[in-house]
Design a protein around this motif. Sequence first.
Motif, PDB file in Angstrom:
ATOM      1  N   LEU A 282       0.826  -1.198   0.000  1.00 21.90           N
ATOM      2  CA  LEU A 282       0.000   0.000   0.000  1.00 21.90           C
ATOM      3  C   LEU A 282       0.867   1.257   0.000  1.00 21.90           C
ATOM      4  CD1 LEU A 282      -2.927  -0.852   2.470  1.00 21.90           C
ATOM      5  CD2 LEU A 282      -3.117  -0.395   0.015  1.00 21.90           C
ATOM      6  N   LYS A 283       1.989   1.200   0.713  1.00 21.52           N
ATOM      7  CA  LYS A 283       2.876   2.362   0.745  1.00 21.52           C
ATOM      8  C   LYS A 283       3.507   2.609  -0.631  1.00 21.52           C
ATOM      9  CE  LYS A 283       3.919   2.784   5.637  1.00 21.52           C
ATOM     10  NZ  LYS A 283       4.950   3.111   6.651  1.00 21.52           N
ATOM     11  N   ILE A 284       3.797   1.553  -1.364  1.00 20.69           N
ATOM     12  CA  ILE A 284       4.327   1.727  -2.718  1.00 20.69           C
ATOM     13  C   ILE A 284       3.280   2.411  -3.603  1.00 20.69           C
ATOM     14  CG2 ILE A 284       5.028   0.495  -4.809  1.00 20.69           C
ATOM     15  CD1 ILE A 284       6.452  -1.520  -2.999  1.00 20.69           C
ATOM     16  N   LEU A 285       2.019   2.009  -3.464  1.00 22.64           N
ATOM     17  CA  LEU A 285       0.951   2.656  -4.233  1.00 22.64           C
ATOM     18  C   LEU A 285       0.833   4.130  -3.841  1.00 22.64           C
ATOM     19  CD1 LEU A 285      -1.862  -0.070  -4.147  1.00 22.64           C
ATOM     20  CD2 LEU A 285       0.016   0.192  -5.783  1.00 22.64           C
ATOM     21  N   ALA A 286       0.992   4.419  -2.558  1.00 26.36           N
ATOM     22  CA  ALA A 286       0.937   5.805  -2.085  1.00 26.36           C
ATOM     23  C   ALA A 286       2.122   6.603  -2.611  1.00 26.36           C
ATOM     24  CB  ALA A 286       0.903   5.826  -0.563  1.00 26.36           C
ATOM     25  N   LEU A 287       3.303   5.981  -2.640  1.00 26.07           N
ATOM     26  CA  LEU A 287       4.486   6.661  -3.172  1.00 26.07           C
ATOM     27  C   LEU A 287       4.321   6.997  -4.651  1.00 26.07           C
ATOM     28  CD1 LEU A 287       7.222   4.510  -1.413  1.00 26.07           C
ATOM     29  CD2 LEU A 287       6.860   6.968  -1.059  1.00 26.07           C
ATOM     30  N   ARG A 288       3.625   6.151  -5.385  1.00 28.06           N
ATOM     31  CA  ARG A 288       3.383   6.442  -6.800  1.00 28.06           C
ATOM     32  C   ARG A 288       2.538   7.708  -6.953  1.00 28.06           C
ATOM     33  NH1 ARG A 288       1.781   0.435  -9.178  1.00 28.06           N
ATOM     34  NH2 ARG A 288       3.802  -0.578  -8.811  1.00 28.06           N
ATOM     35  N   VAL A 289       1.567   7.884  -6.063  1.00 26.62           N
ATOM     36  CA  VAL A 289       0.750   9.098  -6.100  1.00 26.62           C
ATOM     37  C   VAL A 289       1.635  10.327  -5.892  1.00 26.62           C
ATOM     38  CG1 VAL A 289      -1.128  10.379  -4.979  1.00 26.62           C
ATOM     39  CG2 VAL A 289      -1.302   7.890  -5.263  1.00 26.62           C
ATOM     40  N   MET A 290       2.517  10.250  -4.887  1.00 27.22           N
ATOM     41  CA  MET A 290       3.390  11.386  -4.587  1.00 27.22           C
ATOM     42  C   MET A 290       4.390  11.616  -5.726  1.00 27.22           C
ATOM     43  SD  MET A 290       1.899  12.070  -1.846  1.00 27.22           S
ATOM     44  CE  MET A 290       2.857  13.534  -1.432  1.00 27.22           C
ATOM     45  N   ALA A 291       4.836  10.529  -6.361  1.00 28.68           N
ATOM     46  CA  ALA A 291       5.777  10.667  -7.474  1.00 28.68           C
ATOM     47  C   ALA A 291       5.118  11.335  -8.680  1.00 28.68           C
ATOM     48  CB  ALA A 291       6.329   9.294  -7.860  1.00 28.68           C
ATOM     49  N   VAL A 292       3.878  10.971  -8.973  1.00 29.37           N
ATOM     50  CA  VAL A 292       3.159  11.605 -10.079  1.00 29.37           C
ATOM     51  C   VAL A 292       2.979  13.097  -9.796  1.00 29.37           C
ATOM     52  CG1 VAL A 292       0.954  11.747 -11.300  1.00 29.37           C
ATOM     53  CG2 VAL A 292       1.984   9.513 -10.846  1.00 29.37           C
ATOM     54  N   ALA A 293       2.597  13.425  -8.554  1.00 28.62           N
ATOM     55  CA  ALA A 293       2.417  14.836  -8.194  1.00 28.62           C
ATOM     56  C   ALA A 293       3.728  15.605  -8.342  1.00 28.62           C
ATOM     57  CB  ALA A 293       1.902  14.938  -6.756  1.00 28.62           C
ATOM     58  N   SER A 294       4.847  14.995  -7.945  1.00 26.09           N
ATOM     59  CA  SER A 294       6.163  15.630  -8.076  1.00 26.09           C
ATOM     60  C   SER A 294       6.538  15.800  -9.539  1.00 26.09           C
ATOM     61  CB  SER A 294       7.229  14.787  -7.366  1.00 26.09           C
ATOM     62  OG  SER A 294       8.526  15.242  -7.674  1.00 26.09           O
ATOM     63  N   MET A 295       6.264  14.773 -10.348  1.00 27.10           N
ATOM     64  CA  MET A 295       6.608  14.842 -11.765  1.00 27.10           C
ATOM     65  C   MET A 295       5.861  15.978 -12.464  1.00 27.10           C
ATOM     66  SD  MET A 295       5.235  13.845 -14.968  1.00 27.10           S
ATOM     67  CE  MET A 295       4.140  12.469 -14.625  1.00 27.10           C
TER      68      MET A 295
END
Length: 408
Positions: A282-295
Amino acid sequence: MRLEKGTTPAEVNITFLLYLFRGLPTMSTLASPALKSLQTNIDAPLHQLVADIDILDAVKPLNNVDQKQAFFDNQFSVEPSFIYAKENIDPFKLKRALFNLPLETLKDDDLYTLYLDIIDSYVDKVDQYKSIGSTDFLYDSLRYYGEPSEKDIRNAQFILHLPDDPDDNVGKLQDAQAICQILSSMADQEGYTWQLQMDDSMVANALVSGTKVRINSRAILSHTDSLALAHHELGVHLVTSLNAQSQPLNVLSLGCPLNTMTQEGLAILSEYLSGNLTLKRLKILALRVMAVASMIKDKDFRSTFLLLKEQYGIEDNLAYTITVRVYRGGGYTKDHLYLKGFSMILNAYETEANFNHLLTGKTSLAYLPLISRLISKGVLIEPKYVTPSYKQPVQANAVNRFITHAIR
């Protein structure tokens, strides 16, 4: 409905049933001239036009291994420069051919809506195809997949602030060969028809395209994560491919518009109901959200990588993989949909009477009522295969139930 005076109870029942089903096609619809015309003049030509459009495969960097090594050798200071396979698509000719399909001949409103919306979605995909590797790709991706909302960010931050589960890292690690054995065992047990292929250039651990399952030859996962992968890739992505192929129409092999969120939500739900969805996952899925926002905000590979590495304490290889996933193609926003899709599908699983109709092919939750109507008319058929964990779900513990239901 009007009844004549003196009608008997039996006649009332028959009259009521005839009223309910008035004009409703039956299974004989499958052999009707209208359906034959649809198959010949719209369904088959549409499938032939777009069947080879595979965005996931097209955005795979061909030189990812070399670029990763260069990025690490230079202490994360050099932006990766990815190259992609050349695509021989004429966007104008393809769009014109799509718009020339004779949808006006469709007399069923549900079929007309389904085909029109799918054609429109493939026009957007054609735009994505032609912009792969350029700065325009990000904007085409945003138009199709959207971006994380404030609610998505809050859900991701909620998960990332939870204390780690020490049990997530327990157990022997599995290499690609061992992972393949786990997948093969499940496929044999469920009677799936599939093809397995090893791939040394992949970003993800696995990818399903039709009935072909590609495994990253460099993948190393825990036993639990390997089981989760099997339930995710085979239990949903392969199952929906197989069910789509068994339909009298090709349309669900192509996929409803924006089916990514539903399909990935179904796949994460499969992990959850099989008892293999960990907090680490679940944390990996959450990190993907933050990575998309950063990108979207920074448009800088190194900035996103360092955000994951320094702010969230992610080890280098995982931080790189998550970053590549969102920067491939020129900026791919799809990854923020996994967490949102899981929440949406978990709610549907608990509330929708026809939930398993989502397995008839590459469906979207918004089209579930339409798909159910087409099944009742005999135009589509019930899913041949049902995800194993949907048939025999494992009861999650209280903590996992709380966490997953807190994602809203």
